[in-house]
Design an enzyme around this catalytic site. Sequence first.
Site: not given
Length: 454
Positions: A258, A299-300, A302, A343, A347, A374
Amino acid sequence: MPSPWPATWIPAAGDTPATIGGLPVTELVRQYGTPLFAVDTHELTGRMDAWIQAAKAAFAPAQGLANADIYYASKAFTCTALLKIAREHGLRVDVASGGELAVALAAGIPGKEIALHGNNKSAAELRAALRAGIGRVVVDSLPEITLLEELADLQEIRKVPVFLRVTTGVHAGANEFVATAHEDQKFGLAAASGAALEAARAVAAAPHLELAGLHMHIGSQILSTAGHEASTRTLLQLRASIAADLGILVPEVDLGGGFGITYVDEAPPTPAEFTEKLAATVRDECAALGTPAPRVSLEPGRSIIGPAMVTLYEVGTIKSVALAAGERSYVSFDGGMTDNVLRPMLYGSRYLAAVANRVPDGDPQPSRLVGKHCESGDIMIRDLDLPSGLARGDLLAIPATGAYGRSMASNYNMLTRPPVVAVADGESQVWLRRERLTDLLALDPGAPTPAATE
Ligand SMILES: *Cc1c(COP(=O)(O)O)cnc(C)c1O
C-alpha cells in the site's frame, strides 16, 4: 517537487522527441505501435534494490530485530520477465489467484518463495498452491482453514505454513487513516472481535497446518507512515495474546503493502522512511509487550512497478466544445477505460500527461484528455492545458502507469490489450506482446478459424 517521471525519461525539446531508456519514443512507437506500456528497467530495478536495502538495514539483527523479506505484490503487474528480475534482486512474490500463481511458477519462482492471498481461494487454487510447495497461505476465514486442512490431508502435506489475515481496524489511503472498532468489509479476521484468536486456535489444532505468521494489509496509495504504525501495534498485541492463550509465539508478521507513489505531485515516504518507522514500531511495541521481535515481511506492489512505466498514446480526434466561459478542447487518444482510465473512473485518480514526440507551438488550451470508448466517463485527465498546435498523430506520454493499468486492462469494445516493452540503454525487449484480433476471435467458436481470417 516530486516527479512522476522515471529515471531515464528525457522530455521532448523543440522537434526532438522524448526518450526513455535511451530510445526516442517515436522509435518505440514505430516498432511497437500505440498504445504502448514502456518499462524503464533502471527505474524498476532501482526501486527493487531500494526496498531490499532499506529492509535489510532497518530490520537487521544488530537493531534488535529479526530481518525482513520483500514480497512483490504481483497483482499490480505481472509477467515472467518482471518476476525473474524481481527474484534476481532478492524479492519474493505475492499472488492472489491461481492465474498469478501460474505466472510466478512459469517464471521459475520456487513455491517456497511465493505467498498466496485472496478472500475466496478455490479448492483448485489451494491444491495448485500445495502442489507447488507454497511458502505461505494467507488465510482469510474460518471455512478456508477447514478446507485447507482437508486438502493438505488429502495431498499428505505434513505442515502447510499458514498466515492469518488480520483486520486491525485501521484503514488507510492517500493522506489519512481511520481506526474503527468494528470491521464491515470482506477481507480478514478481526482482531477486536476475537475472530483472529479463534482462527489461530483452529490452525493450531489442525494436524496439517502450522501457524507461521500474522498478516495485515491496510489499504493502498498510502502517503504517510501513521496507518501502518498503528496497525502494526495492534497486530503485535494480537501476537502477544496468541502467545498467552495458546503458548505459540508466531514467528513472523507481514505488514502488507500500500506504499504510495507520485502520480502528479504527491510526496510519499521513501522505502527507507517506511522501513525505519516500521522497524522502530516493531522494536518498541515488542519491548513493551515483552515478546521477542518477529521476522517481518512487506508487500509493495505499486511502489515498485508504478513509477517504472510510461504509457504512450497517439492523439486522434481533437474537438472544441463551447462552454459558458470559453471553450474546452477534447483531446482523444487511442485507449481509455480498457487500459489506464479505469483508475480515474474507479478511484478518481489523478495523472499528468506530456506531448512526447515534439513540443507543439501555440498557447495552452484548457483541455480534457479522453479515451475512445462508448462511455462519457472515459476521461483520463479532466483538466489540463495542452498547446493549441497539438494535432492528430502527436504522441502523449502518461507517467506512473505501471501499477493496475495493464493488469486491469480489458477488451471492452473489442480492443486488443497493449503490449509491455522494457527499455534500457538503447535496447528494447517485449515483455508482453500486443494482443491480436485473432486472439479475441479464437475465443468465439462461431468465428472462422484464425487461419481463415488472416
Ligand atoms: C494489493 C495488495 C498489496 C499491494 O498493494 P500496493 O498498493 O500495490 O502496494 C499487498 N498485499 C496485499 C495483501 C494486497 O492485496
